[in-house]
Motif scaffolding. Structure first.
Motif, mmCIF file in Angstrom:
data_model
loop_
_atom_site.group_PDB
_atom_site.id
_atom_site.type_symbol
_atom_site.label_atom_id
_atom_site.label_comp_id
_atom_site.label_asym_id
_atom_site.label_seq_id
_atom_site.Cartn_x
_atom_site.Cartn_y
_atom_site.Cartn_z
ATOM 1 N N ALA A 105 9.227 -24.830 -6.716
ATOM 2 C CA ALA A 105 7.848 -24.799 -7.134
ATOM 3 C C ALA A 105 6.968 -23.664 -7.506
ATOM 4 C CB ALA A 105 6.976 -25.444 -5.551
ATOM 5 N N CYS A 106 7.739 -22.521 -7.384
ATOM 6 C CA CYS A 106 6.998 -21.336 -7.894
ATOM 7 C C CYS A 106 7.098 -21.130 -9.526
ATOM 8 C CB CYS A 106 8.068 -20.022 -7.370
ATOM 9 S SG CYS A 106 7.402 -18.301 -7.832
ATOM 10 N N PRO A 107 6.049 -20.801 -10.086
ATOM 11 C CA PRO A 107 5.687 -20.574 -11.187
ATOM 12 C C PRO A 107 7.063 -19.863 -12.434
ATOM 13 C CG PRO A 107 3.817 -20.754 -10.567
ATOM 14 C CD PRO A 107 4.664 -20.600 -9.286
ATOM 15 N N GLN A 108 7.030 -18.705 -11.290
ATOM 16 C CA GLN A 108 8.153 -17.454 -11.855
ATOM 17 C C GLN A 108 9.317 -18.148 -12.047
ATOM 18 O OE1 GLN A 108 7.063 -14.355 -9.498
ATOM 19 N NE2 GLN A 108 5.696 -13.273 -10.665
ATOM 20 N N VAL A 109 9.834 -18.611 -10.739
ATOM 21 C CA VAL A 109 11.230 -19.224 -11.202
ATOM 22 C C VAL A 109 11.287 -20.507 -12.118
ATOM 23 C CG1 VAL A 109 12.709 -20.680 -9.363
ATOM 24 C CG2 VAL A 109 11.611 -18.841 -8.517
ATOM 25 N N GLN A 110 10.397 -21.417 -12.332
ATOM 26 C CA GLN A 110 10.565 -22.153 -13.205
ATOM 27 C C GLN A 110 10.485 -21.530 -14.455
ATOM 28 O OE1 GLN A 110 6.763 -24.680 -12.540
ATOM 29 N NE2 GLN A 110 7.994 -25.556 -10.912
ATOM 30 N N GLN A 111 9.759 -20.363 -14.935
ATOM 31 C CA GLN A 111 9.816 -19.771 -16.456
ATOM 32 C C GLN A 111 11.193 -19.077 -16.342
ATOM 33 O OE1 GLN A 111 6.735 -16.656 -15.887
ATOM 34 N NE2 GLN A 111 5.198 -18.335 -16.518
ATOM 35 N N GLN A 112 11.799 -18.491 -15.249
ATOM 36 C CA GLN A 112 13.209 -17.953 -15.346
ATOM 37 C C GLN A 112 14.145 -19.016 -15.715
ATOM 38 O OE1 GLN A 112 13.718 -16.107 -11.611
ATOM 39 N NE2 GLN A 112 12.813 -14.271 -12.347
ATOM 40 N N GLN A 113 13.895 -20.332 -14.987
ATOM 41 C CA GLN A 113 14.846 -21.507 -15.077
ATOM 42 C C GLN A 113 15.125 -21.899 -16.739
ATOM 43 O OE1 GLN A 113 13.853 -24.226 -12.259
ATOM 44 N NE2 GLN A 113 15.412 -23.256 -10.736
ATOM 45 N N GLN A 114 13.623 -21.989 -17.209
ATOM 46 C CA GLN A 114 13.326 -22.147 -18.731
ATOM 47 C C GLN A 114 13.991 -21.331 -19.493
ATOM 48 O OE1 GLN A 114 9.106 -23.202 -18.931
ATOM 49 N NE2 GLN A 114 9.373 -24.959 -18.038
ATOM 50 N N ALA A 115 13.843 -19.977 -19.246
ATOM 51 C CA ALA A 115 14.633 -19.089 -20.178
ATOM 52 C C ALA A 115 16.092 -19.198 -20.041
ATOM 53 C CB ALA A 115 13.938 -17.712 -19.551
ATOM 54 N N ARG A 116 16.484 -19.437 -19.031
ATOM 55 C CA ARG A 116 17.910 -19.634 -18.852
ATOM 56 C C ARG A 116 18.420 -20.867 -19.693
ATOM 57 N NH1 ARG A 116 18.093 -18.752 -12.848
ATOM 58 N NH2 ARG A 116 18.029 -16.658 -12.696
ATOM 59 N N LYS A 117 17.835 -21.995 -19.508
ATOM 60 C CA LYS A 117 18.109 -23.017 -20.435
ATOM 61 C C LYS A 117 18.051 -22.852 -21.989
ATOM 62 C CE LYS A 117 16.625 -26.632 -17.109
ATOM 63 N NZ LYS A 117 15.439 -27.807 -16.894
#
Length: 123
Positions: A105-117
């Motif tokens: 749910a953390c926005p920073q973690v979501q951004q990191q996941q999208q960057a990895r993708k």
């Protein structure tokens, strides 16, 4: 059989030429040893009994009941300890699941996941 003899759990077998001959006392003692092992008794525990005489004769009914009760109590304690450990593992799994949900749910973690993708997909 040789192990049981070396530990003093069985009397030495008679010999008939190069063959070892076992009598009913040996058969009864081996049956008792096997049954005791299946119930969790160690050979060392049985060895202390055998020092008092032939194993089958050394095991009095009163002693056998006492030994079985002690094993039962030890087993009950092991079960309680394992149930407590299982409870601790379940609680830890719940903590990990909650931490994972928080991280997702953390926005920073979501951004990191999208960057990895994007990096792995080549986009």
């Amino acid at each position: 059989m040789r192990l049981y003899e070396s530990l003093g759990l069985l009397p030495p077998a008679r010999r008939r030429g190069s063959y070892r001959v076992f009598d009913q006392e040996h058969v009864d003692a081996v049956a008792l040893i096997r049954q005791a092992q299946q119930l969790g008794f160690k050979l060392k525990e049985l060895q202390s009994l055998a020092s008092q005489g032939p194993l089958v004769e050394a095991v009095s009914l009163g002693f056998a009941r006492q030994a079985v009760e002690q094993k039962r109590e030890a087993l009950a304690q092991q079960i309680a300890d394992l149930q407590a450990q299982a409870g601790h593992l379940a609680a830890f799994a719940a903590i990990l699941a909650g931490a994972h949900e928080l991280a997702c749910a953390c926005p920073q973690v979501q951004q990191q996941q999208q960057a990895r993708k994007k990096l792995t997909s080549g986009a």
